[in-house]
Design a protein around this motif. Structure first.
Motif, PDB file in Angstrom:
ATOM      1  N   PRO A  84      50.193 -47.634  -6.473  1.00 18.85           N
ATOM      2  CA  PRO A  84      50.930 -47.221  -5.192  1.00 18.85           C
ATOM      3  C   PRO A  84      50.819 -46.083  -4.969  1.00 18.85           C
ATOM      4  CG  PRO A  84      52.560 -47.458  -7.057  1.00 18.85           C
ATOM      5  CD  PRO A  84      51.102 -47.921  -7.503  1.00 18.85           C
ATOM      6  N   ARG A  85      49.903 -45.240  -6.049  1.00 17.17           N
ATOM      7  CA  ARG A  85      49.410 -43.808  -5.765  1.00 17.17           C
ATOM      8  C   ARG A  85      47.997 -43.662  -6.245  1.00 17.17           C
ATOM      9  NH1 ARG A  85      53.673 -43.876  -8.803  1.00 17.17           N
ATOM     10  NH2 ARG A  85      55.573 -42.632  -8.297  1.00 17.17           N
ATOM     11  N   VAL A  86      47.349 -42.993  -5.519  1.00 18.99           N
ATOM     12  CA  VAL A  86      45.808 -42.628  -5.593  1.00 18.99           C
ATOM     13  C   VAL A  86      45.561 -40.967  -5.631  1.00 18.99           C
ATOM     14  CG1 VAL A  86      43.488 -42.906  -4.729  1.00 18.99           C
ATOM     15  CG2 VAL A  86      45.186 -44.747  -4.926  1.00 18.99           C
ATOM     16  N   TYR A  87      45.293 -40.519  -6.703  1.00 19.16           N
ATOM     17  CA  TYR A  87      44.848 -39.113  -6.699  1.00 19.16           C
ATOM     18  C   TYR A  87      43.434 -38.975  -6.557  1.00 19.16           C
ATOM     19  CZ  TYR A  87      49.419 -38.504  -8.624  1.00 19.16           C
ATOM     20  OH  TYR A  87      50.787 -38.413  -8.952  1.00 19.16           O
ATOM     21  N   ILE A  88      43.067 -38.173  -5.556  1.00 25.43           N
ATOM     22  CA  ILE A  88      41.696 -37.966  -5.172  1.00 25.43           C
ATOM     23  C   ILE A  88      41.100 -36.675  -6.227  1.00 25.43           C
ATOM     24  CG2 ILE A  88      39.951 -37.794  -3.691  1.00 25.43           C
ATOM     25  CD1 ILE A  88      41.473 -39.739  -1.971  1.00 25.43           C
ATOM     26  N   ASN A  89      40.394 -36.974  -7.048  1.00 20.97           N
ATOM     27  CA  ASN A  89      39.714 -35.676  -7.975  1.00 20.97           C
ATOM     28  C   ASN A  89      38.166 -35.183  -7.118  1.00 20.97           C
ATOM     29  OD1 ASN A  89      38.262 -35.229 -11.062  1.00 20.97           O
ATOM     30  ND2 ASN A  89      39.502 -33.813 -10.070  1.00 20.97           N
ATOM     31  N   ALA A  90      37.759 -36.076  -6.199  1.00 21.20           N
ATOM     32  CA  ALA A  90      36.490 -35.806  -5.684  1.00 21.20           C
ATOM     33  C   ALA A  90      36.965 -34.885  -4.623  1.00 21.20           C
ATOM     34  CB  ALA A  90      35.832 -37.131  -5.029  1.00 21.20           C
ATOM     35  N   SER A  91      35.679 -34.224  -4.084  1.00 19.76           N
ATOM     36  CA  SER A  91      35.713 -33.248  -2.946  1.00 19.76           C
ATOM     37  C   SER A  91      36.361 -33.899  -1.654  1.00 19.76           C
ATOM     38  CB  SER A  91      34.499 -33.031  -2.651  1.00 19.76           C
ATOM     39  OG  SER A  91      34.493 -32.749  -1.177  1.00 19.76           O
ATOM     40  N   PRO A  92      37.315 -33.392  -0.976  1.00 27.62           N
ATOM     41  CA  PRO A  92      38.027 -33.911   0.045  1.00 27.62           C
ATOM     42  C   PRO A  92      37.031 -34.416   1.144  1.00 27.62           C
ATOM     43  CG  PRO A  92      38.656 -31.668  -0.050  1.00 27.62           C
ATOM     44  CD  PRO A  92      37.766 -31.956  -1.425  1.00 27.62           C
ATOM     45  N   HIS A  93      36.099 -33.244   1.582  1.00 26.39           N
ATOM     46  CA  HIS A  93      35.001 -33.369   2.545  1.00 26.39           C
ATOM     47  C   HIS A  93      34.288 -34.868   2.366  1.00 26.39           C
ATOM     48  CE1 HIS A  93      35.573 -29.188   2.198  1.00 26.39           C
ATOM     49  NE2 HIS A  93      35.382 -29.178   3.445  1.00 26.39           N
ATOM     50  N   TYR A  94      33.863 -34.852   0.978  1.00 28.58           N
ATOM     51  CA  TYR A  94      33.126 -36.188   0.643  1.00 28.58           C
ATOM     52  C   TYR A  94      34.380 -37.661   0.833  1.00 28.58           C
ATOM     53  CZ  TYR A  94      32.140 -40.036  -2.885  1.00 28.58           C
ATOM     54  OH  TYR A  94      31.886 -41.043  -3.372  1.00 28.58           O
ATOM     55  N   ALA A  95      35.561 -37.394   0.311  1.00 30.37           N
ATOM     56  CA  ALA A  95      36.409 -38.311   0.152  1.00 30.37           C
ATOM     57  C   ALA A  95      36.763 -38.639   1.875  1.00 30.37           C
ATOM     58  CB  ALA A  95      37.663 -37.985  -0.340  1.00 30.37           C
ATOM     59  N   VAL A  96      36.772 -37.839   2.822  1.00 30.99           N
ATOM     60  CA  VAL A  96      37.243 -37.959   3.978  1.00 30.99           C
ATOM     61  C   VAL A  96      36.024 -38.646   4.717  1.00 30.99           C
ATOM     62  CG1 VAL A  96      37.402 -37.076   6.265  1.00 30.99           C
ATOM     63  CG2 VAL A  96      39.280 -36.680   4.471  1.00 30.99           C
ATOM     64  N   GLU A  97      34.690 -38.366   4.265  1.00 30.63           N
ATOM     65  CA  GLU A  97      33.451 -39.026   5.092  1.00 30.63           C
ATOM     66  C   GLU A  97      33.125 -40.447   4.216  1.00 30.63           C
ATOM     67  OE1 GLU A  97      31.378 -38.781   7.853  1.00 30.63           O
ATOM     68  OE2 GLU A  97      32.412 -36.951   7.363  1.00 30.63           O
ATOM     69  N   HIS A  98      33.692 -40.485   3.076  1.00 29.45           N
ATOM     70  CA  HIS A  98      33.145 -42.068   2.519  1.00 29.45           C
ATOM     71  C   HIS A  98      34.340 -42.802   2.150  1.00 29.45           C
ATOM     72  CE1 HIS A  98      28.844 -40.331   2.559  1.00 29.45           C
ATOM     73  NE2 HIS A  98      29.631 -39.220   2.193  1.00 29.45           N
ATOM     74  N   LEU A  99      35.371 -42.473   1.732  1.00 26.49           N
ATOM     75  CA  LEU A  99      36.271 -43.269   1.030  1.00 26.49           C
ATOM     76  C   LEU A  99      37.229 -43.797   1.518  1.00 26.49           C
ATOM     77  CD1 LEU A  99      36.732 -41.210  -2.476  1.00 26.49           C
ATOM     78  CD2 LEU A  99      35.074 -42.943  -1.664  1.00 26.49           C
ATOM     79  N   PHE A 100      37.573 -43.522   3.054  1.00 24.73           N
ATOM     80  CA  PHE A 100      38.670 -44.233   3.768  1.00 24.73           C
ATOM     81  C   PHE A 100      38.097 -45.237   4.924  1.00 24.73           C
ATOM     82  CE2 PHE A 100      40.179 -40.558   1.712  1.00 24.73           C
ATOM     83  CZ  PHE A 100      41.560 -41.103   1.401  1.00 24.73           C
ATOM     84  N   ALA A 101      39.126 -46.173   5.133  1.00 21.84           N
ATOM     85  CA  ALA A 101      38.570 -47.202   6.197  1.00 21.84           C
ATOM     86  C   ALA A 101      38.370 -46.438   7.656  1.00 21.84           C
ATOM     87  CB  ALA A 101      39.694 -48.215   6.488  1.00 21.84           C
ATOM     88  N   ALA A 102      37.520 -46.982   8.595  1.00 21.92           N
ATOM     89  CA  ALA A 102      37.205 -46.300   9.819  1.00 21.92           C
ATOM     90  C   ALA A 102      38.301 -45.919  10.643  1.00 21.92           C
ATOM     91  CB  ALA A 102      36.167 -46.939  10.264  1.00 21.92           C
ATOM     92  N   ASP A 103      39.341 -46.770  10.395  1.00 22.64           N
ATOM     93  CA  ASP A 103      40.485 -46.888  11.312  1.00 22.64           C
ATOM     94  C   ASP A 103      41.641 -45.979  10.873  1.00 22.64           C
ATOM     95  OD1 ASP A 103      41.383 -48.254   9.447  1.00 22.64           O
ATOM     96  OD2 ASP A 103      42.169 -50.168  10.774  1.00 22.64           O
TER      97      ASP A 103
END
Ligand SMILES: Cc1cc2nc3c(=O)[nH]c(=O)nc-3n(C[C@H](O)[C@H](O)[C@H](O)COP(=O)(O)OP(=O)(O)OC[C@H]3O[C@@H](n4cnc5c(N)ncnc54)[C@H](O)[C@@H]3O)c2cc1C
Length: 507
Positions: free
Chosen positions: A276-295
């Motif tokens: 239920p929780r995900v902590y993102i340690n990677a760069s936010p620019h990278y995360a937003v570009e690659h890790l989230f569903a398109a919608d």
């Protein structure tokens, strides 16, 4: 492990993730924490690589820890974790030794002594020196205890805060120091701690920088024997003892949501993991570009992220010598090498950036004229080999693509230029370099996914609007946890991790 439910998943096992998970594991043993990293070792920048044939261990980041004396935030947190007992700490004699031409000025690891040394060396700048150290002790201190200010355990003087807000917050380090000093060498020496957080004087906010000086000089610094990987390894141990797991060589490919605005887990190269929780340690620019569903409705986040500039990257040269470096004249654990004409560095960087970072101009600006940091690792920990490490802050824009002949030629030039600078400052080392390796801003991207090869997360300049990119994030349960939100350095990572661990509430 696939499909199993976890209490929290950490995307990346860099130092901020490790610190936060270790604190959670200590406070609430039995929490099901899963840290996933694409690399073969935990720690992110807080790791080493080895060259057995050279009998050498190279630290990926410098691991000079700030806040390590009484009143320091980092030593307090390490004590709470019991790590002050299990880590072997090395307290160096010097803050750093400043070299220019034939002159070497070894600054003591004590703020009062440094002030006296600078007064003796730059008597014409006495008034500015007094004001500067007063600013560090007041405004730098307030910034240093910012998390304690938030939880009410540190009460600042409101008049000081108001003054800082009105008069210091909007200045860069270049502007702040120019108001106090006219001697260009003194300005370069005082600005050098900016290297610890990835910024030149034109990049960093003055108020933030005062806190960096306070953290590293007034609150003491130390190294860990066995390099930064010791610290990471011991945090992993704590996490595993508390019931958590660290899964390496596994790339997170997507953050999963439940279709109703809540995070559900992650998809990785080894399958799905749910939490239920995900902590993102990677760069936010990278995360937003690659890790989230398109919608995922990320447009407002992207807009704010446009103002979150990466801190500088680094070009690093690792050296192995045939004798102990200190026996050849490199007597200090850390040295800063300044150009003969220190005033030329800033304008040269401005000119290189303005021209779009062409090779010759950039190499001169960043490699020849800007300060170069040198760590004698052998002096700190002889078991790591006869290792010396050279660092300059750099711009990825001047580097060609990896695996091209241009890239290889540029790496060669970087090694030659930086090593020659060292040999000119410390001639006894000439003829004793056995092995040379270069890491470029592209190397840093490749190993960590940090945007533009940033070594220190986000740049803390005068515009802080991008730093709130994660406020109101559209997917509930997603947290950001890295130098990109904590600020650069191990100490900031532990401070932020402590705050995040304190905010844990049962989901
Ligand atoms: C050359 C250099 C010298 C430095 N010197 C010092 C110093 O002396 N003192 C100091 O205090 N600080 C220093 N720093 C800064 C310090 O190292 C960093 O601020 C800190 O380590 C950053 O930690 P982080 O938690 O943000 O994670 P990072 O170290 O950036 O790690 C992020 C992790 O996420 C992983 N990851 C990314 N994407 C994925 C994915 N999709 N799936 C799985 N895993 C992923 C990466 O593999 C990496 O392990 C230095 C940095 C550099 C580069």
């Amino acid at each position: 492990m696939t499909g199993q439910a976890w209490d929290a998943i950490f995307v990346g096992a860099g130092i901020t993730s490790l610190a936060c998970a270790a604190m959670l594991a200590q406070r609430q043993p039995g929490l099901r924490l899963l840290l996933i990293d694409k690399h073969i070792v935990a720690g992110g920048y807080a790791s080493v690589f080895r060259r057995p044939r050279q009998d050498a261990t190279f630290d990926c980041s410098l691991h000079k820890l700030s806040g390590m004396q009484e009143g320091g935030n980092l030593i307090r947190i390490l004590r709470q974790l019991g790590l002050d007992q299990s880590l072997e700490l090395v307290y160096p004699h010097d803050y750093f030794c400043a070299y220019r031409g034939d002159e070497a000025l070894a600054l003591a690891n004590d703020v009062d002594q440094v002030q006296q040394q600078l007064l003796a060396r730059f008597p014409g700048q006495a008034e500015g020196i007094a004001q500067f150290f007063e600013q560090v002790a007041t405004f730098g201190r307030n910034g240093y205890y910012q998390f304690q200010m938030l939880d009410g355990s540190f009460e600042p003087d409101i008049a000081q805060l108001r003054y800082a807000h009105r008069h210091l917050k909007h200045k860069t380090v270049r502007e702040g120091l120019a108001e106090l000093f006219s001697d260009p060498l003194l300005i370069e020496i005082l600005a050098a701690p900016g290297i610890y957080v990835g910024g030149y004087p034109e990049d960093l906010g003055y108020l933030y920088y005062l806190h960096v000086v306070y953290a590293t000089l007034n609150r003491g610094n130390a190294y860990v024997r066995g390099a930064s990987e010791q610290l990471s390894a011991q945090l992993v141990q704590r996490i595993e003892q508390g019931g958590g797991q660290v899964l390496l060589s596994t790339r997170v490919e997507k953050v999963l949501d439940d279709g109703q605005g809540k995070v559900r887990g992650v998809a990785t190269s080894r399958g799905e993991f749910l939490a239920p929780r995900v902590y993102i340690n990677a760069s936010p620019h990278y995360a937003v570009e690659h890790l989230f569903a398109a919608d995922t409705p990320l447009a407002p986040v992207r807009q704010k992220l446009a103002n979150l500039k990466p801190a500088r990257s680094t070009t690093t040269v690792y050296l192995v010598l045939d004798q102990a470096p200190e026996s050849l004249g490199l007597a200090h654990s850390e040295s800063m090498l300044f150009a003969d004409a220190p005033a030329s560095a800033g304008p040269a960087r401005d000119a290189a950036a303005l021209a779009g970072h062409p090779h010759a101009l950039s190499e001169q600006a960043y490699w020849q004229l800007s300060p170069m940091e040198v760590t004698n690792y052998h002096l700190l920990d002889p078991e790591g080999g006869r290792v010396v490490c050279l660092n300059v802050l750099d711009a990825i824009d001047q580097w060609p693509q990896r695996r091209t002949p241009e890239y290889r030629a540029k790496k060669q030039r970087a090694a030659e230029v930086l090593v020659e600078r060292l040999l000119t400052a410390v001639p006894g080392l000439r003829g004793h370099v056995l092995h040379t390796e270069v890491a470029t801003p592209h190397t840093y991207v490749r190993f960590t996914n940090n945007t533009a090869g940033s070594g220190y997360g986000a740049m803390v300049g005068t515009d802080l609007s991008g730093h709130v990119f994660h406020h109101g994030f559209p997917l509930a349960g997603v947290h950001f946890l890295s130098a990109w939100v904590a600020g650069p350095s191990y100490e900031a990572a532990f401070g932020y991790a402590e705050m995040k661990a304190g905010q844990w509430v049962a989901a």
